[in-house]
Design an enzyme around this catalytic site. Structure first.
Site, short mmCIF file in Angstrom:
data_model
loop_
_atom_site.label_atom_id
_atom_site.label_comp_id
_atom_site.label_asym_id
_atom_site.label_seq_id
_atom_site.Cartn_x
_atom_site.Cartn_y
_atom_site.Cartn_z
N SER A 179 0.85 -1.19 0.00
CA SER A 179 0.00 0.00 0.00
C SER A 179 0.88 1.23 0.00
CB SER A 179 -0.90 0.00 1.24
OG SER A 179 -1.49 1.27 1.43
N SER A 180 0.37 2.32 -0.54
CA SER A 180 1.14 3.57 -0.54
C SER A 180 1.31 4.14 0.86
CB SER A 180 0.46 4.60 -1.44
OG SER A 180 -0.86 4.87 -1.00
N CYS A 181 0.56 3.62 1.84
CA CYS A 181 0.69 4.12 3.21
C CYS A 181 1.99 3.67 3.86
CB CYS A 181 -0.50 3.70 4.06
SG CYS A 181 -0.52 1.96 4.51
N TYR A 216 -1.06 -0.87 10.31
CA TYR A 216 -1.25 -1.50 9.00
C TYR A 216 -0.02 -1.28 8.12
CZ TYR A 216 -3.24 -2.33 4.34
OH TYR A 216 -3.48 -2.79 3.07
N LYS A 272 2.62 -4.02 6.35
CA LYS A 272 2.89 -4.07 4.91
C LYS A 272 4.39 -3.89 4.63
CE LYS A 272 -1.05 -5.02 3.13
NZ LYS A 272 -1.22 -6.27 2.36
N HIS A 320 -12.69 3.12 2.76
CA HIS A 320 -11.82 4.21 2.37
C HIS A 320 -12.67 5.36 1.81
CE1 HIS A 320 -8.85 0.86 2.37
NE2 HIS A 320 -8.08 1.81 2.87
#
Length: 316
Positions: free
Chosen positions: A107-109, A136, A140, A179
């Protein structure tokens, strides 16, 4: 490419997993799936038994516990534990079973909250994470580092794809866990149906976000497999962003909502901006093809049709 390899799609019922199923099935691949009721991916023994019993050549690891700001804030332990367990079990069992190719979806997070824009893969671990989804994100990051470690130690060729914000069929529209884009689609639909005068959007509306249709991620995944892309970390996105206010306006227009957008500033904004640098995969030949207007229109139509069908069934 020989279409004989058996591909295990972990998390095939989710938004990403179902998009992978559509993409790879349409191109003749042999797909293997297991629902949660048949295989709990947080159970190490069960995962190892599955890989021992099945001949799997490629793994697409799309299974994950996902959610928006509220869900991450309410259940941080769930998000970090389940994601760590799933990725550790699947990646290790795949290696033990001799699976050389695996695609892990991050994920971009994973990138720092205050990050130069657009975000390059090399910015990973260069600063503090966004607190609202840190558990989270850490899980990842651990997943992609697992892939790197197994590649280095065991010679596997596991690839980690870091998609931008995704949307599309089979998204989560539960307002307690969704989201921003699916939440806006649901709110807009309900506002139109109830003839509401206002539609409330979380935060100031100023953060900037990038959005990609999930079918584009599935296309990128097939590109990675078929072109034998080297192991490593790759951003996957469209290379353009917009503000949450602009996004809300677009969704309202698609839905036909003509009331007022109200921004609830008591709610968190999250990271100020997230725009991925997608040049690495682009140089290899892959680009997203689904425009935001087209994607939102199709996704809203799909959601509205499903809701009307559900309402008709409950009233029938």
């Amino acid at each position: 490419m020989n279409l004989e390899p058996r591909i295990f799609v972990a998390g095939h019922r989710g938004m990403v997993g179902s998009a992978l199923m559509r993409e790879f099935a349409a191109h003749g691949y042999h797909l293997v799936t297991r629902g949660h009721e048949a295989l709990d991916l947080t159970d190490q023994r069960a995962v190892r038994a599955f890989f021992a019993a099945e001949r799997i050549d490629i793994v697409l690891l799309a299974a994950a516990r996902v959610g928006g700001i509220l869900a991450n804030s309410m259940r941080p332990a769930t998000f970090i534990y389940e994601n760590l367990a799933i990725e550790a079990n699947v990646i290790d069992a795949a290696y033990r079973a001799g699976v050389l190719r695996l695609v892990f979806f991050g994920s971009s997070c994973i990138y720092p909250k205050q990050c130069p824009q657009p975000i390059r893969e090399t910015y990973l671990l260069s600063g503090a994470l966004e607190p609202t989804n840190e558990p989270y994100a850490i899980a990842k990051i651990a997943g992609l580092k697992l892939c790197e470690a197994y590649n280095r130690q065991y010679g596997t060729r596991y690839v980690a794809l870091m998609p931008t914000n995704l949307y599309g069929p089979n998204d989560n529209y539960d307002l307690s866990g969704s989201h921003v884009l699916p939440a806006l689609i649901r709110k807009a639909y309900e506002a139109v149906e109830s003839k509401a005068a206002t539609l409330t959007v979380w935060g100031t509306g100023e953060p900037r976000r990038e959005f990609m249709h999930v079918d584009d991620l599935a296309s990128a995944t097939r590109f990675v497999i078929e072109h034998d892309i080297p192991d490593g970390v790759y951003n996957v996105g469209v290379g353009a962003d917009l503000t949450i206010r602009e996004l809300a306006q677009r969704v309202a227009a698609v839905a036909g909502f003509r009331g007022e957008l109200v921004f609830d500033r008591t709610k968190p904004d999250g990271t100020p901006r997230k725009l991925l640098d997608v040049s690495r995969l682009a140089r290899m030949g892959w680009h997203a093809t689904i425009g935001l207007a087209e994607g939102i229109g199709a996704t809203y139509a799909d959601y509205a049709a499903r809701q009307r069908a559900a309402n008709a069934a409950s009233n029938g």
